[in-house]
Design a protein around this motif. Sequence first.
Motif, PDB file in Angstrom:
ATOM      1  N   TYR A   1    -101.776  -4.475 -36.943  1.00  0.00           N
ATOM      2  CA  TYR A   1    -101.033  -3.301 -37.168  1.00  0.00           C
ATOM      3  C   TYR A   1    -101.248  -2.500 -38.631  1.00  0.00           C
ATOM      4  N   LYS A   2    -101.510  -3.591 -39.552  1.00  0.00           N
ATOM      5  CA  LYS A   2    -101.857  -2.932 -40.835  1.00  0.00           C
ATOM      6  C   LYS A   2    -103.251  -1.993 -40.790  1.00  0.00           C
ATOM      7  N   ASP A   3    -103.774  -2.392 -40.177  1.00  0.00           N
ATOM      8  CA  ASP A   3    -105.203  -1.377 -39.972  1.00  0.00           C
ATOM      9  C   ASP A   3    -104.738   0.008 -39.187  1.00  0.00           C
ATOM     10  N   ALA A   4    -103.915  -0.276 -38.195  1.00  0.00           N
ATOM     11  CA  ALA A   4    -103.605   0.914 -37.409  1.00  0.00           C
ATOM     12  C   ALA A   4    -102.706   1.973 -38.386  1.00  0.00           C
ATOM     13  N   ALA A   5    -101.825   1.226 -39.046  1.00  0.00           N
ATOM     14  CA  ALA A   5    -100.986   2.096 -40.127  1.00  0.00           C
ATOM     15  C   ALA A   5    -101.834   2.737 -41.069  1.00  0.00           C
ATOM     16  N   GLN A   6    -102.851   2.014 -41.726  1.00  0.00           N
ATOM     17  CA  GLN A   6    -103.742   2.538 -42.675  1.00  0.00           C
ATOM     18  C   GLN A   6    -104.522   3.961 -41.903  1.00  0.00           C
ATOM     19  N   ASP A   7    -105.178   3.575 -40.785  1.00  0.00           N
ATOM     20  CA  ASP A   7    -105.954   4.928 -40.076  1.00  0.00           C
ATOM     21  C   ASP A   7    -104.780   6.201 -40.075  1.00  0.00           C
ATOM     22  N   CYS A   8    -103.609   5.821 -39.648  1.00  0.00           N
ATOM     23  CA  CYS A   8    -102.928   6.748 -39.335  1.00  0.00           C
ATOM     24  C   CYS A   8    -102.483   7.769 -40.682  1.00  0.00           C
ATOM     25  N   THR A   9    -102.461   6.743 -41.803  1.00  0.00           N
ATOM     26  CA  THR A   9    -102.127   7.442 -42.999  1.00  0.00           C
ATOM     27  C   THR A   9    -103.232   8.251 -43.469  1.00  0.00           C
ATOM     28  N   GLU A  10    -104.453   7.803 -43.008  1.00  0.00           N
ATOM     29  CA  GLU A  10    -105.980   8.783 -43.436  1.00  0.00           C
ATOM     30  C   GLU A  10    -105.814   9.645 -42.586  1.00  0.00           C
TER      31      GLU A  10
ATOM     32  N   ARG B   1     -98.204   6.589 -33.877  1.00  0.00           N
ATOM     33  CA  ARG B   1     -98.751   5.584 -33.918  1.00  0.00           C
ATOM     34  C   ARG B   1     -98.483   4.543 -35.166  1.00  0.00           C
ATOM     35  N   ARG B   2     -98.300   5.504 -36.087  1.00  0.00           N
ATOM     36  CA  ARG B   2     -98.007   4.659 -37.326  1.00  0.00           C
ATOM     37  C   ARG B   2     -96.527   4.218 -37.318  1.00  0.00           C
ATOM     38  N   ALA B   3     -95.682   4.991 -36.583  1.00  0.00           N
ATOM     39  CA  ALA B   3     -94.479   4.503 -36.319  1.00  0.00           C
ATOM     40  C   ALA B   3     -94.366   3.210 -35.465  1.00  0.00           C
ATOM     41  N   GLN B   4     -95.327   2.928 -34.471  1.00  0.00           N
ATOM     42  CA  GLN B   4     -95.451   2.069 -33.599  1.00  0.00           C
ATOM     43  C   GLN B   4     -95.851   0.657 -34.480  1.00  0.00           C
ATOM     44  N   ALA B   5     -97.006   1.071 -35.194  1.00  0.00           N
ATOM     45  CA  ALA B   5     -97.414  -0.173 -36.236  1.00  0.00           C
ATOM     46  C   ALA B   5     -96.425  -0.607 -37.028  1.00  0.00           C
TER      47      ALA B   5
END
Length: 255
Positions: A191-200, A214-218
Amino acid sequence: MAASPGALRRAGNEEFRRGQYGPAAALYTRALQQLEASGDAAAEERSVLLANRAACHLKDGACSLCVADCTSALELAPFGIKPLLRRAAAYEALERYPLAYVDYKTALQVDCSVQAAHDGVNSVLYPFTLFPDQTAAGIERARTLKEEGNELVKKGNHKKAVEKYSESLKLNQECATYTNRALCYLTLKQYKDAAQDCTEALKLDPKNVKALYRRAQAFKELKDYKSSISDIKSLLKTEPKNTAALRLLQELNRA
């Protein structure tokens, strides 16, 4: 009685012809919101509206918004000449010459008689040489790797897809590749990786719906409910009738 999406599109076209690009974009946005609200999945019509709104952004110098709308239009109707040319022009204005080159060349592959694409290729060739670290071959390779990743996702092989997307991102940082890899990370419970990718992805396209969702999901899985709710509310400003987002917001409010 509210105007239909078709009537709003025609009104937008008229405003555009008069040089009123802001009002035209607002009319195209209303038409898109109506199609979204009605659940109408007319991909081609939505693609045209997005391409039209992109033209308004291009005229107003909002090149990043133009790129985002053209990318969305091409996701709905791949190989559309107008969104390819408009995105290429926006990339050129942003001095992202390799990306402009690829779009102009793709337009020529669709229709070799398009003079604007020939002119565009010639106009970016010189500045293109100023960016030796990002070649057209590299951009095309990145796109191939992303498509290979997409195929692996369809087969359920998310771990291998992550590898493909990661290779692609080394060659070209593209919003869709980040959101695609984020989806894989969500499936893999990273989930941390998912949030970081969404931020990028959101750095490249601040209103990207997939990245926000997807960041909200993470964040939800990371129990960061405040940040998750914030992302969903931002998403709903763009797509107020997005059913998946509304459902997630209900879950978060109960959490």
